[in-house]
Write a protein that holds these residues in place. Structure first.
Motif, PDB file in Angstrom:
ATOM      1  N   ALA A   7       0.815  -1.222   0.000  1.00 33.32           N
ATOM      2  CA  ALA A   7       0.000   0.000   0.000  1.00 33.32           C
ATOM      3  C   ALA A   7       0.846   1.268   0.000  1.00 33.32           C
ATOM      4  N   ARG A   8       2.187   1.105   0.148  1.00 27.25           N
ATOM      5  CA  ARG A   8       2.980   2.293   0.418  1.00 27.25           C
ATOM      6  C   ARG A   8       3.011   3.340  -0.689  1.00 27.25           C
ATOM      7  N   PRO A   9       3.340   2.970  -1.918  1.00 24.57           N
ATOM      8  CA  PRO A   9       3.403   4.026  -2.933  1.00 24.57           C
ATOM      9  C   PRO A   9       2.039   4.672  -3.145  1.00 24.57           C
ATOM     10  N   VAL A  10       0.991   3.868  -3.147  1.00 27.25           N
ATOM     11  CA  VAL A  10      -0.372   4.383  -3.291  1.00 27.25           C
ATOM     12  C   VAL A  10      -0.691   5.319  -2.131  1.00 27.25           C
ATOM     13  N   GLY A  11      -0.359   4.869  -0.916  1.00 28.81           N
ATOM     14  CA  GLY A  11      -0.622   5.661   0.283  1.00 28.81           C
ATOM     15  C   GLY A  11       0.041   7.021   0.220  1.00 28.81           C
ATOM     16  N   ARG A  12       1.288   7.042  -0.240  1.00 25.28           N
ATOM     17  CA  ARG A  12       2.007   8.308  -0.329  1.00 25.28           C
ATOM     18  C   ARG A  12       1.330   9.251  -1.316  1.00 25.28           C
ATOM     19  N   GLY A  13       0.993   8.691  -2.496  1.00 21.17           N
ATOM     20  CA  GLY A  13       0.313   9.502  -3.514  1.00 21.17           C
ATOM     21  C   GLY A  13      -1.014  10.042  -3.006  1.00 21.17           C
ATOM     22  N   ALA A  14      -1.770   9.199  -2.324  1.00 20.24           N
ATOM     23  CA  ALA A  14      -3.072   9.610  -1.799  1.00 20.24           C
ATOM     24  C   ALA A  14      -2.916  10.700  -0.751  1.00 20.24           C
ATOM     25  N   LYS A  15      -1.841  10.591   0.057  1.00 19.82           N
ATOM     26  CA  LYS A  15      -1.606  11.612   1.086  1.00 19.82           C
ATOM     27  C   LYS A  15      -1.291  12.961   0.465  1.00 19.82           C
ATOM     28  N   VAL A  16      -0.440  12.935  -0.579  1.00 20.75           N
ATOM     29  CA  VAL A  16      -0.106  14.186  -1.276  1.00 20.75           C
ATOM     30  C   VAL A  16      -1.366  14.778  -1.893  1.00 20.75           C
ATOM     31  N   ARG A  17      -2.148  13.907  -2.539  1.00 16.67           N
ATOM     32  CA  ARG A  17      -3.387  14.352  -3.172  1.00 16.67           C
ATOM     33  C   ARG A  17      -4.306  15.022  -2.150  1.00 16.67           C
ATOM     34  N   ALA A  18      -4.489  14.364  -1.004  1.00 11.73           N
ATOM     35  CA  ALA A  18      -5.375  14.899   0.030  1.00 11.73           C
ATOM     36  C   ALA A  18      -4.840  16.220   0.583  1.00 11.73           C
ATOM     37  N   THR A  51       5.541  18.997  -7.864  1.00 13.76           N
ATOM     38  CA  THR A  51       4.725  17.865  -7.400  1.00 13.76           C
ATOM     39  C   THR A  51       3.256  18.092  -7.765  1.00 13.76           C
ATOM     40  N   VAL A  52       2.821  19.345  -7.652  1.00 14.08           N
ATOM     41  CA  VAL A  52       1.436  19.680  -8.010  1.00 14.08           C
ATOM     42  C   VAL A  52       1.249  19.557  -9.520  1.00 14.08           C
ATOM     43  N   TYR A  53       2.193  20.149 -10.265  1.00 15.60           N
ATOM     44  CA  TYR A  53       2.065  20.116 -11.728  1.00 15.60           C
ATOM     45  C   TYR A  53       2.177  18.705 -12.299  1.00 15.60           C
ATOM     46  N   ARG A  54       2.826  17.790 -11.562  1.00 13.43           N
ATOM     47  CA  ARG A  54       2.916  16.414 -12.040  1.00 13.43           C
ATOM     48  C   ARG A  54       1.532  15.761 -12.036  1.00 13.43           C
ATOM     49  N   ARG A  55       0.660  16.207 -11.123  1.00 15.47           N
ATOM     50  CA  ARG A  55      -0.655  15.574 -10.984  1.00 15.47           C
ATOM     51  C   ARG A  55      -1.794  16.348 -11.648  1.00 15.47           C
TER      52      ARG A  55
END
Lengths: 198, 198
Positions: A7-18, A51-55
């Motif tokens: 779950a780690r890479p997904v978790g990190r991405g989700a945290k940044v997103r949130a 990081t923002v522009y990447r998403r």
């Protein structure tokens, strides 16, 4: 993906997103639609601009995504087994979402007459419609509403009097506003007034 | 009043009023709500500033009066002897009023998020409601709608989906929007959904 930490890479991405979503909403509430920048959101979220522009490709797509996510969280789609209680839950959470301090600030920021805000409004509203449509299609499946009922028309009929009060008349908006909207919408839908255009 | 020229003083006052109203609307369309001044309206109307201040205490009361008058002219209150044709005429003229170039400009100027514009919106909408209420009270008198029908609720139910499309969803607004609003409103009112709050 490593099975030991799935779950780690997904978790990190989700945290940044949130974090970015929350920062975008806070900036919107504090500064309004026009003044918000990707830089200020990134700073508030504690991440680098890239990081923002990447998403998100630009501030408009970031903002509409944050708002759609916010509404999706604040106005969950119910499945109580009855169209009346489902619509009541939807209408009441819409009322709650827009009468909270954050909701009021979001509303003020979104209805500024800016063309960009118009596109965001449409996007957020369309996202809401698509998410909530199963409420109506399930009711049609249960035989509670006519077979040719248009889910979008039912949901717009439900939302319309709430937005009228929020945006035009400035009448108080509360649970009784939500319940009346349900009463009106059910009567109309059962009478076939939310079917295809005549 | 002199019997030989009874209409003259009234006629002159009415002409000034109409000229100032027209100038206020034109300034609103050209410059928007925030930039409009009593001076610019007076100049455009070809009258002295004091002539305007003699009739309206400030730019807000001038503007709301001009807008209410504009809507009253553009959306006349019908009396066809049937609630269905009355509501259809009302809804169709509301759609026409707001989809005309002037109506679109008025709408954009009125929905800018300014607190002053919010007061004007409310005033203009309330004025519309009061003028149109006889449409519903006559229908109740004819036995077309339940005795405890709230005229304001009927008229808000009629207007709500039109404003939703104009202000939120940006869906096309046309005669079929008006006719669907009538269908929804009649079904709701007949089912008692436009009575007193439950």
């Amino acid at each position: 993906m490593q099975p030991s930490s799935p779950a780690r890479p997904v978790g990190r991405g989700a945290k940044v997103r949130a974090a970015v979503h929350a920062a975008a909403l806070a900036e919107l509430v504090d500064k309004g639609y026009a003044a918000l920048t990707v830089e200020s959101v990134a700073q508030r979220a504690g991440v680098h601009k890239t990081t923002v522009y990447r998403r998100w490709k630009d501030r408009e797509s970031l903002l509409t995504d944050a708002l759609a996510e916010h509404m999706a969280t604040d106005v969950p789609v119910p499945d109580t087994g009855s169209i009346e209680t489902d619509l009541r839950a939807l209408a009441r959470s819409l009322v709650q979402a827009y009468t909270s301090p954050t909701g009021q600030a979001v509303l003020a920021a979104m209805f500024t007459g800016l063309p960009e805000a118009a596109a965001a409004r449409r996007h957020v509203f369309d996202d809401r419609l698509v998410r909530a449509e199963p409420v109506v299609t399930r009711a049609v499946g249960r035989g509670e509403l006519p077979a040719d009922t248009d889910p979008g028309e039912v949901l717009k009929t439900l939302a319309a009097p709430i937005y009228l009060r929020l945006l035009v008349t400035a009448d108080p908006v509360d649970e009784s506003t939500a319940d009346r909207a349900v009463h009106v919408t059910l009567a109309a839908a059962r009478a076939g007034a939310c079917g295809p255009a005549r």
